[in-house]
Design an enzyme around this catalytic site. Structure first.
Site, PDB file in Angstrom:
ATOM      1  N   GLY A   1      41.394  25.078  20.303  1.00 52.24           N
ATOM      2  CA  GLY A   1      41.662  25.561  18.952  1.00 52.24           C
ATOM      3  C   GLY A   1      40.552  25.152  18.013  1.00 52.24           C
ATOM      4  O   GLY A   1      39.465  24.746  18.449  1.00 52.24           O
TER       5      GLY A   1
ATOM      6  N   LYS B   1      38.420  35.169  28.074  1.00 48.50           N
ATOM      7  CA  LYS B   1      39.452  36.206  28.191  1.00 48.50           C
ATOM      8  C   LYS B   1      40.413  36.212  27.013  1.00 48.50           C
ATOM      9  O   LYS B   1      40.766  37.255  26.494  1.00 48.50           O
ATOM     10  CB  LYS B   1      40.229  35.967  29.486  1.00 48.50           C
ATOM     11  CG  LYS B   1      41.350  36.949  29.720  1.00 48.50           C
ATOM     12  CD  LYS B   1      40.897  38.057  30.605  1.00 48.50           C
ATOM     13  CE  LYS B   1      41.911  39.155  30.742  1.00 48.50           C
ATOM     14  NZ  LYS B   1      41.268  40.466  30.660  1.00 48.50           N
TER      15      LYS B   1
HETATM   16  C1  F6R Z   1      37.276  43.591  26.689  1.00 51.45           C
HETATM   17  C2  F6R Z   1      38.375  42.717  26.364  1.00 51.45           C
HETATM   18  C3  F6R Z   1      38.566  42.321  24.951  1.00 51.45           C
HETATM   19  C4  F6R Z   1      40.067  42.205  24.631  1.00 51.45           C
HETATM   20  C5  F6R Z   1      40.268  41.638  23.224  1.00 51.45           C
HETATM   21  C6  F6R Z   1      41.723  41.579  22.837  1.00 51.45           C
HETATM   22  O1  F6R Z   1      37.222  43.898  28.033  1.00 51.45           O
HETATM   23  O2  F6R Z   1      39.095  42.293  27.226  1.00 51.45           O
HETATM   24  O3  F6R Z   1      37.936  43.201  24.089  1.00 51.45           O
HETATM   25  O4  F6R Z   1      40.641  43.470  24.732  1.00 51.45           O
HETATM   26  O5  F6R Z   1      39.726  40.359  23.158  1.00 51.45           O
HETATM   27  O6  F6R Z   1      42.441  40.805  23.729  1.00 51.45           O
HETATM   28  P1  F6R Z   1      44.011  40.962  23.880  1.00 51.45           P
HETATM   29  O7  F6R Z   1      44.287  42.308  24.400  1.00 51.45           O
HETATM   30  O8  F6R Z   1      44.402  39.861  24.814  1.00 51.45           O
HETATM   31  O9  F6R Z   1      44.583  40.771  22.497  1.00 51.45           O
END
Ligand code: F6R
Length: 600
Positions: free
Chosen positions: A100, A595
């Site tokens: 964080g 991720k």
């Molecule tokens: C690209 C990718 C990112 C996510 C973004 C949102 O391949 O994975 O652009 O889509 O960081 O993440 P979420 O969907 O977990 O909110």
């Protein structure tokens, strides 16, 4: 961003921490560290780089039965061994890992830690130094921890160990995810249940502003005020094999290949025994009652939202807007009288989306989260959740979650239309079954795509994707995939927009990938291709069966016009994959990324 694992029990800690951290590496992988407490002292190991380097560094460690580990995505301070977690207090008594951002760390440093020598550039170190300062005052670690936590502003998931206490891991959380896993004679702490599934499938949620004392035989959850909280554990519904690569060289390729199965699972999960759509009645009511939908998302999920807006407007007749989460607060639109907010997020942890959710909840609005992780923060804090059922997505580049998001949005739009009594000539479950078959045909054509990459994207430094209508949205996604894993500068454009400036970048041989899956724009997008070809571009048209021409580079099977993004994105994902492979890039863990983006 950043992953935490902690263990206290009777087994050797090192391997449990290393195996857990390896599973959490998708959350950040620029540096890593762990601290294990043996009978006498805390042994601290920190490396710049990956968990593999940490594993090597800890090869000769002796037995220890408790410890904390961390894999980092740098926010404050460059990736280095010094800035890697765990961090220690000046005397070395207290050791801490943190995920964080502590917003008031400078203030805390000035107000409470004058004269303390810092060993890193991180905001995190302030926390552990504060624990020591507070310990000097209170002579009690739990109290020193509580006092410290109450001073913090920002987001945190924290694990702390005290060299003089072999019975407790001190844990706290605010905004960043953290779970406590329960075992027989041991307990674990983790950012994601996936990391410690081999140890246990029983987990306790921790809510914001709670403190947890984790020992071998008990776990006590407390509010910051000290009040003890009783909470029942939940069973993590993750199949361990879903978190392994199996015979695949990369998670990304495995996840691309899983898309037909995910489509079929979604069909199953959203269908009742009489083959009707099955959705929570509360979601249905909220959809029926709202007068406008505000879709909030980031990155790939934002791109899925753009496709979803079309479904909601065209099929359910509800006006919809799509907003990049990080911009929403600055450019908040005038809201309708009865808005419904739809958060789209694979991880359910994206901090930018969460801050919008907090804001709109304060304003008294309702929220629906569409996510792959039902127990995630965005899921818990919204009024309703729709699950993607895509299984864990581990490669940093999102693939199967994107197509799952679009499929669920299509189901949501049709269900709403039906609930409103609208007649639609579109059966989403049947159409998605056709999509699943088409995806299978596409994932069987890897060699053709690999060849396309070899011939056209091998050494290029940039590439453009053009499309019109919903093809344009897929182009945005295709370009994002290519740039994030192959580092080729790639941009997606509306076919008609290129000539308003960007066409200046077209040189002899510049790759331009055009999507042509929409009948009503087939002629115009092909004209745009002519324009770039006339300026030397190396054009490649990806079309759909029925609209194809002999010179097209690739033809995807025919599916319903509204669902073409679900199939046209597959060759785009594979293009990115093979381009990254061709350039020797780390496909699953591209540089600078993580991720789950849990910082704003
Ligand atoms: C690209 C990718 C990112 C996510 C973004 C949102 O391949 O994975 O652009 O889509 O960081 O993440 P979420 O969907 O977990 O909110």
């Amino acid at each position: 961003m950043c992953g935490i694992v902690g263990y206290i029990g009777y087994k050797d800690t090192k391997d449990i921490l290393l195996n857990g951290l390896a599973k959490l590496e998708y959350r950040g992988y620029d540096s890593a560290g762990m601290a294990v407490l043996d009978e006498e002292t805390i042994n601290l190991f920190k490396v710049k780089g990956r968990i593999a380097a940490l594993r090597k560094r800890t090869e000769d460690t002796g037995l220890a039965t408790m410890g904390i580990g961390h894999t980092r995505w740098a926010t404050h301070g460059a990736p280095s061994a010094d800035n890697a977690h765990p961090h220690q207090s000046a005397s070395g008594r207290f050791t801490l890992v943190h995920n964080g951002v502590i917003e008031n760390y400078q203030e805390l440093k000035e107000d409470y830690l004058d004269g303390v020598a810092f060993g890193s550039e991180t905001d995190t170190e302030v926390i552990v130094q504060l624990v020591e300062t507070n310990y000097e005052r209170y002579q009690d670690t739990a109290e020193a921890f509580r006092q410290t936590i109450s001073l913090l502003r920002g987001s945190y998931a924290i694990g702390l160990i005290d060299r003089e206490d072999h019975e407790t891991i001190y844990v706290a959380k605010n905004k960043s995810p953290l779970l406590v896993g329960l075992g027989d004679g041991f307990n674990v702490v983790t950012s994601d249940a996936m990391a410690t599934l081999k140890e246990t499938d029983q987990y306790l949620e921790i809510f914001d502003q709670e403190i947890v004392l984790v020992s071998r035989h008990f776990v006590e959850v407390q509010k910051l005020s000290g009040t003890v909280v009783n909470r029942q554990p939940f069973t993590a519904q993750i199949d361990v094999s879903d978190t392994e690569k199996g015979t695949y060289p990369h998670f990304m390729l495995k996840e691309i290949d899983e898309q037909p199965f995910v489509m079929r699972r979604i069909i199953q999960e959203y269908q009742d025994e009489r083959d009707r759509l099955k959705l929570d009645q509360d979601v249905r009511n909220a959809m029926k009652a709202c007068d406008r939908i505000y879709i909030i998302a980031a990155g790939t999920s934002y791109h899925a939202g753009l496709v979803g807006k079309q479904f909601l407007e065209k099929m359910a007749g509800i006006p919809a807007e799509v907003h990049v989460a990080s911009e929403f607060s600055y450019n908040m639109p005038l809201l309708s009288e009865n808005p419904l907010f739809v958060f789209i997020s694979q991880s359910g942890e994206t901090a930018d989306s969460r801050s919008v959710l907090v804001k709109i909840k304060e304003m008294g609005h309702q929220a629906l989260t569409i996510t792959n992780v039902p127990g995630s923060t965005l899921s818990r804090e919204a009024d309703f959740t729709l699950h993607l059922h895509a299984g864990p997505e581990i490669a940093v580049a999102s693939t199967k979650a994107y197509t799952a998001q679009i499929a669920v949005l299509a189901i949501l739009a049709v269900d709403t239309a039906r609930a409103k009594g609208m007649k639609l000539d579109f059966d989403p479950l049947q159409e998605l079954a056709i999509v699943a078959n088409a995806m299978e045909v596409l994932t069987d054509q890897k060699e053709t795509i690999e060849e396309l990459v070899r011939d056209n994207l091998g050494t290029t430094r940039n590439a453009f994707f053009i499309g019109r209508s919903s093809d344009y949205f897929v182009c945005l996604e295709g370009a994002l995939k290519l740039k994030e894993i192959s580092y080729i500068q790639a941009e997606g454009f509306a076919g008609g927009e290129l000539k308003h400036g960007t066409i200046a970048l077209i040189e002899e041989g510049t790759p331009v990938i055009a999507l042509a899956t929409q009948e009503n724009v087939n002629y115009s997008i092909r004209s745009n291709v002519q324009e770039v070809a006339a300026r030397g571009a190396n054009d490649m048209i990806l079309s759909m069966k029925g609209l194809e021409q002999d010179t097209d580079a690739f033809v995807v099977p025919h599916v319903h016009e509204l669902l073409t993004p679900l199939v046209s994105v597959v060759p785009m994902q594979l293009l990115a994959y093979y381009a990254a492979l061709h350039r020797d890039c780390d496909v699953d863990k591209p540089r600078n990324l993580a991720k789950s983006v849990t910082v704003e």
